[in-house]
Design a protein around this motif. Structure first.
Motif, PDB file in Angstrom:
ATOM      1  N   ALA A   1       0.830  -1.206   0.000  1.00 29.85           N
ATOM      2  CA  ALA A   1       0.000   0.000   0.000  1.00 29.85           C
ATOM      3  C   ALA A   1       0.865   1.257   0.000  1.00 29.85           C
ATOM      4  O   ALA A   1       0.545   2.245  -0.689  1.00 29.85           O
ATOM      5  CB  ALA A   1      -0.924   0.003   1.216  1.00 29.85           C
TER       6      ALA A   1
ATOM      7  N   GLY B   1       1.632   6.452  -6.987  1.00 26.67           N
ATOM      8  CA  GLY B   1       0.483   7.296  -7.316  1.00 26.67           C
ATOM      9  C   GLY B   1       0.780   8.772  -7.159  1.00 26.67           C
ATOM     10  O   GLY B   1       0.437   9.586  -8.034  1.00 26.67           O
TER      11      GLY B   1
ATOM     12  N   ALA C   1      -8.995  10.580  -8.705  1.00 26.78           N
ATOM     13  CA  ALA C   1      -9.186   9.165  -8.356  1.00 26.78           C
ATOM     14  C   ALA C   1      -7.875   8.522  -7.907  1.00 26.78           C
ATOM     15  O   ALA C   1      -7.843   7.771  -6.927  1.00 26.78           O
ATOM     16  CB  ALA C   1      -9.774   8.418  -9.560  1.00 26.78           C
ATOM     17  N   LEU C   2      -6.790   8.814  -8.623  1.00 30.18           N
ATOM     18  CA  LEU C   2      -5.511   8.182  -8.301  1.00 30.18           C
ATOM     19  C   LEU C   2      -4.988   8.623  -6.935  1.00 30.18           C
ATOM     20  O   LEU C   2      -4.589   7.784  -6.106  1.00 30.18           O
ATOM     21  CB  LEU C   2      -4.491   8.506  -9.388  1.00 30.18           C
ATOM     22  N   THR C   3      -4.973   9.930  -6.688  1.00 26.38           N
ATOM     23  CA  THR C   3      -4.444  10.415  -5.411  1.00 26.38           C
ATOM     24  C   THR C   3      -5.336  10.009  -4.238  1.00 26.38           C
ATOM     25  O   THR C   3      -4.834   9.664  -3.165  1.00 26.38           O
ATOM     26  CB  THR C   3      -4.277  11.944  -5.427  1.00 26.38           C
ATOM     27  N   MET C   4      -6.642  10.025  -4.452  1.00 30.56           N
ATOM     28  CA  MET C   4      -7.531   9.622  -3.364  1.00 30.56           C
ATOM     29  C   MET C   4      -7.389   8.136  -3.042  1.00 30.56           C
ATOM     30  O   MET C   4      -7.395   7.731  -1.867  1.00 30.56           O
ATOM     31  CB  MET C   4      -8.980   9.946  -3.733  1.00 30.56           C
ATOM     32  N   ALA C   5      -7.235   7.311  -4.084  1.00 31.41           N
ATOM     33  CA  ALA C   5      -7.080   5.875  -3.854  1.00 31.41           C
ATOM     34  C   ALA C   5      -5.770   5.571  -3.119  1.00 31.41           C
ATOM     35  O   ALA C   5      -5.744   4.774  -2.165  1.00 31.41           O
ATOM     36  CB  ALA C   5      -7.119   5.125  -5.184  1.00 31.41           C
ATOM     37  N   SER C   6      -4.674   6.199  -3.546  1.00 26.94           N
ATOM     38  CA  SER C   6      -3.385   5.935  -2.894  1.00 26.94           C
ATOM     39  C   SER C   6      -3.381   6.462  -1.465  1.00 26.94           C
ATOM     40  O   SER C   6      -2.857   5.808  -0.555  1.00 26.94           O
ATOM     41  CB  SER C   6      -2.254   6.564  -3.706  1.00 26.94           C
TER      42      SER C   6
ATOM     43  N   ALA D   1      -6.023   6.844   0.504  1.00 25.38           N
ATOM     44  CA  ALA D   1      -6.920   6.021   1.328  1.00 25.38           C
ATOM     45  C   ALA D   1      -6.270   4.683   1.684  1.00 25.38           C
ATOM     46  O   ALA D   1      -6.387   4.204   2.824  1.00 25.38           O
ATOM     47  CB  ALA D   1      -8.237   5.790   0.592  1.00 25.38           C
ATOM     48  N   ALA D   2      -5.569   4.083   0.711  1.00 30.09           N
ATOM     49  CA  ALA D   2      -4.901   2.807   0.987  1.00 30.09           C
ATOM     50  C   ALA D   2      -3.828   2.983   2.053  1.00 30.09           C
ATOM     51  O   ALA D   2      -3.711   2.166   2.983  1.00 30.09           O
ATOM     52  CB  ALA D   2      -4.290   2.254  -0.303  1.00 30.09           C
TER      53      ALA D   2
ATOM     54  N   ALA E   1      -5.179  15.734  -3.125  1.00 29.24           N
ATOM     55  CA  ALA E   1      -6.450  15.264  -3.686  1.00 29.24           C
ATOM     56  C   ALA E   1      -7.514  16.356  -3.634  1.00 29.24           C
ATOM     57  O   ALA E   1      -8.283  16.544  -4.587  1.00 29.24           O
ATOM     58  CB  ALA E   1      -6.922  14.018  -2.935  1.00 29.24           C
TER      59      ALA E   1
END
Length: 200
Positions: free
Chosen positions: A87, A94, A134-139, A141-142, A184
Motif C-alpha cells: 500500500a 500514485g 481518483a488516483l491520489t484519493m485511492a493511494s 486512502a490505501a 487530492a
C-alpha cells in the motif's frame, strides 16, 4: 421625406424607420474580454503550484521513510520501511505520477491564462484532473488504512500496533498521507474551476 435643392445638387433626407432602430437595438453586444475566465485560469495555475508542493512532499516523505530500532539480536534486526508494505509502494507511485502530471500541466494552464476562451485545453485538463483525483484519493486512502493499523492495531486479527516502537516512522508516513489528501482536495478544486471556465 424632405428634398432640398441647391444650385448644383439635390439632397433627399429619408428618416430612419422603426424597424431599423429595433434591429440596431437588438444587435448582440461585443464579445466579453474574458476577465473573469482569466482570473479563474490564474487561480488554476496557483493551485497547480500548491498541488505540486503537496504531492511532491507526500512522495519524498514516504519514499525516504524507514526506521531501524537501536536494539537487535544476532539473528533479528527490527526495521520498518515503506517498501515493506504494498500500500505504501502504491502510495509513492500514485503521488509521483500526480506530481509529474501537475508539472506537465503547467504550460497548458498558462495557455488558459493567455487564451481564456480556449475550450480544448480546458476540457483536456478537466478530464486529466478527474483521473488524478481518483488516483491520489485511492493511494491516500490505501495508505491511511495501513497508518491506522500501525497506530491502533486490530485485536480481532491480532495485528499489533507498532507506532509505540517505530514512532518516527509513523510520524513521517502520517504526514505523507495528510499531504496526499491535501493534493487530492486541490485536484477537486481544479476540476471545479475547469468546469466553471467551460461555461459560455
Amino acid at each position: 421625406m424632405e428634398a432640398t435643392k441647391s444650385s448644383n445638387e439635390t439632397t433627399i433626407h429619408i428618416p430612419e424607420s422603426k424597424s431599423a432602430r429595433s434591429k440596431a437595438a437588438a444587435a448582440p453586444p461585443p464579445p466579453p474580454s474574458g476577465g473573469w475566465k482569466r482570473g479563474v485560469a490564474i487561480f488554476d495555475f496557483i493551485l497547480r503550484l500548491c498541488g505540486i508542493t503537496a504531492a511532491l512532499a507526500a512522495t519524498t516523505t514516504m519514499g525516504t521513510t524507514d526506521q531501524t530500532l537501536p536494539f537487535f539480536t544476532q539473528f533479528f534486526q527490527f526495521q520498518a520501511s515503506y517498501d515493506d508494505l504494498p500500500a505504501f509502494s502504491f502510495f509513492v507511485v500514485g503521488n509521483a505520477i500526480a506530481s509529474g502530471y501537475l508539472i506537465l500541466s503547467l504550460p497548458f494552464s498558462i495557455v488558459g491564462i493567455v487564451r481564456p476562451h480556449a475550450v480544448g485545453v480546458r476540457l483536456l485538463l478537466l478530464i486529466l484532473d478527474t483521473v488524478m483525483v481518483a488516483l491520489t484519493m485511492a493511494s491516500a486512502a490505501a495508505a491511511a488504512a495501513i497508518v491506522y493499523l500501525a497506530h491502533n492495531g486490530n485485536s480481532n486479527t491480532n495485528w499489533v500496533a507498532i507506532c509505540q516502537q517505530f514512532n518516527d516512522f509513523c510520524q513521517r508516513v502520517s504526514g505523507a498521507v495528510v499531504a496526499s489528501f491535501i493534493a487530492a482536495v486541490i485536484f477537486m478544486f481544479l476540476v471545479v474551476f475547469s468546469a466553471v471556465a467551460l461555461r459560455n
